[in-house]
Design an enzyme around this catalytic site. Structure first.
Site, PDB file in Angstrom:
ATOM      1  N   HIS A 159       1.046  -1.187  -0.220  1.00 39.95           N
ATOM      2  CA  HIS A 159      -0.096  -0.288   0.424  1.00 39.95           C
ATOM      3  C   HIS A 159       0.757   1.191  -0.221  1.00 39.95           C
ATOM      4  CE1 HIS A 159      -3.745   1.581   1.230  1.00 39.95           C
ATOM      5  NE2 HIS A 159      -2.900   2.789   1.436  1.00 39.95           N
ATOM      6  N   HIS A 182       1.187   5.188  -2.154  1.00 46.61           N
ATOM      7  CA  HIS A 182       0.919   5.837  -3.150  1.00 46.61           C
ATOM      8  C   HIS A 182       1.712   6.411  -3.798  1.00 46.61           C
ATOM      9  CE1 HIS A 182      -3.413   6.039  -2.210  1.00 46.61           C
ATOM     10  NE2 HIS A 182      -2.883   5.227  -0.663  1.00 46.61           N
ATOM     11  N   HIS A 203      -9.662   1.444  -0.258  1.00 48.83           N
ATOM     12  CA  HIS A 203      -9.400   2.160   1.279  1.00 48.83           C
ATOM     13  C   HIS A 203     -11.118   2.108   1.502  1.00 48.83           C
ATOM     14  CE1 HIS A 203      -5.794   3.545  -0.642  1.00 48.83           C
ATOM     15  NE2 HIS A 203      -5.727   4.015   0.577  1.00 48.83           N
ATOM     16  N   GLU A 242     -10.710   3.720   7.326  1.00 47.95           N
ATOM     17  CA  GLU A 242     -10.074   4.650   8.048  1.00 47.95           C
ATOM     18  C   GLU A 242     -10.527   5.589   8.861  1.00 47.95           C
ATOM     19  OE1 GLU A 242      -7.679   6.214   5.222  1.00 47.95           O
ATOM     20  OE2 GLU A 242      -5.556   7.714   6.915  1.00 47.95           O
ATOM     21  N   ASP A 254       1.752   4.301   2.933  1.00 50.62           N
ATOM     22  CA  ASP A 254       1.382   5.209   2.380  1.00 50.62           C
ATOM     23  C   ASP A 254       1.691   6.106   2.102  1.00 50.62           C
ATOM     24  OD1 ASP A 254      -1.818   5.380   2.039  1.00 50.62           O
ATOM     25  OD2 ASP A 254      -1.896   5.573   4.025  1.00 50.62           O
ATOM     26  N   ASP A 255       1.963   7.334   2.674  1.00 55.92           N
ATOM     27  CA  ASP A 255       3.213   8.169   1.436  1.00 55.92           C
ATOM     28  C   ASP A 255       4.249   8.968   2.753  1.00 55.92           C
ATOM     29  OD1 ASP A 255       0.125   9.326  -0.104  1.00 55.92           O
ATOM     30  OD2 ASP A 255      -0.694   8.799   1.990  1.00 55.92           O
TER      31      ASP A 255
HETATM   32  N1  HPA Z   1      -5.285   8.068   1.547  1.00 52.91           N
HETATM   33  C1  HPA Z   1      -6.379   8.210   0.527  1.00 52.91           C
HETATM   34  N2  HPA Z   1      -6.032   8.428  -0.940  1.00 52.91           N
HETATM   35  C2  HPA Z   1      -4.901   9.361  -0.517  1.00 52.91           C
HETATM   36  C3  HPA Z   1      -4.222   8.966  -0.192  1.00 52.91           C
HETATM   37  C4  HPA Z   1      -4.173   8.212   1.417  1.00 52.91           C
HETATM   38  O1  HPA Z   1      -2.681   7.841   2.261  1.00 52.91           O
HETATM   39  N3  HPA Z   1      -3.052   9.439  -0.482  1.00 52.91           N
HETATM   40  C5  HPA Z   1      -2.793  10.003  -1.378  1.00 52.91           C
HETATM   41  N4  HPA Z   1      -4.600   9.602  -2.320  1.00 52.91           N
HETATM   42 ZN    ZN Z   2      -4.060   5.055   0.880  1.00 52.47          ZN
END
Ligand code: HPA
Ligand code: ZN
Length: 323
Positions: free
Chosen positions: A8, A10, A188, A191, A269-270
């Protein structure tokens, strides 16, 4: 270093801030407002994060930019011992959902990834990700890009963006199209939405994995359903803590989910947005939950088994993880 598998990530969200600043300078685009005094990405909450994310992404305007991004991101992953990455790519950002343009972006990304892999870096696979807050119509166009390019490299469809926009059912057409094209599915949920959002993603989109999914912990019957069905959660604890979903690592539910038999995995994630790396995720979990190498081996093994890649690649990953 422990080999790691990440499910996971992005791609734009993994862009080092200096990389984005460099591109902005080359193109004379002023995005200085998205950085703090130290040069890190700066945002106040998840919804502001999405805006900052889109502003950073606005400097990526060509296949060549994405090739450079792919190289930069995979080099960072390699430094954490990552051997396999599934990255979310959005036709919205890569060619404006035009299939021909999307193919050009994909070719550039794939070529860059092949170069990194040939030098011993991670294997990359792509999950096409419509952006939920862009709405169901644009999601269909993005899903069509996915269906048209499904294969060895494009292996799945996901759904990112604002979890509070609409319901999973609104996106069922896109997921049905992707399933018919042979793509694997994730979404997703759980969350910013509660346990019902996880149920809806499972039942209305028939996904195999859930992005995050951690708020399933608020409904133990759902937790047991996830465990029984073998649904894999792409947990990103550092992201959840950075965005304030949980106050600290100890109170993150990944340990409880694992103990109750849910198949959990760990991703970033990021990473620069959340000041994390795969190494940091593993280290923080070891500290907070007292997890040992055996648990991390189980997480990696779960990730290898849940990866959307072909069976030959999966076999190689399992071999590299060792026993
Ligand atoms: N969550 C949801 N959408 C997203 C994310 C994330 O971490 N990063 C980029 N789009
Ligand atoms: Zn994500």
């Amino acid at each position: 270093m422990t080999p790691k598998i990440e499910l996971h990530l992005h791609l734009e969200g993994a862009a080092p801030p200096a990389f984005i600043r460099g591109l902005a300078a080359e193109k004379h685009i002023d995005i200085s407002g998205i950085f703090d005094a130290q040069g890190h990405y700066s945002y106040t909450d998840f919804w502001h994060f999405l805006k900052v994310y889109e502003a950073a992404t606005s400097v990526l305007t060509s296949p060549e930019d994405y090739a450079r991004l792919t190289t930069a991101v995979l080099e960072e992953s390699a430094a954490s011992g990552v051997i396999y990455t599934e990255a979310f790519l959005s036709p919205d950002f890569c060619g404006g959902r035009d299939v021909a343009a999307w193919r050009d972006y994909l070719a550039a990304i794939r070529e860059a990834a092949a170069r990194v892999e040939a030098q011993g870096g991670p294997i990359l696979r792509a999950i096409v990700t419509p952006i939920r807050h862009f709405g169901p119509d644009k999601a269909r166009e993005a899903a069509l890009c996915a269906a048209e390019t499904a294969g060895e490299f494009v292996v799945g469809l996901g759904l990112a963006g604002d979890e509070k926009t609409g319901t999973p059912k609104d996106y069922a057409y896109s997921f049905d199209m992707a399933r018919e094209a042979g793509l694997h599915l994730t979404c997703h949920a759980g969350e910013w939405g509660g346990p019902e959002s996880v149920r809806d993603a499972l039942h209305d989109l028939r996904v195999e994995r859930i992005g995050h999914g951690v708020r399933a912990i608020e409904d133990l019957a759902l937790v047991d359903e996830l465990a029984e069905a073998g649904v894999v959660l792409e947990c990103c604890p550092g992201s959840n803590v950075a965005l304030g979903l949980y106050p600290d690592w100890r109170r993150h539910p990944i340990g409880k989910l694992y103990d109750r038999g849910v198949k959990v995995t760990v991703s970033t994630d990021d990473p620069p947005f959340f000041h994390t790396t795969m190494t940091r995720e593993f280290d923080r979990l070891a500290e907070a939950l007292d997890w040992d190498d055996g648990v991390f081996h189980t997480l990696n093994r779960t990730a290898a088994e849940a990866a959307f890649c072909d069976e030959g690649t999966r076999k190689r990953l399992i071999e590299r993880l060792g026993s």
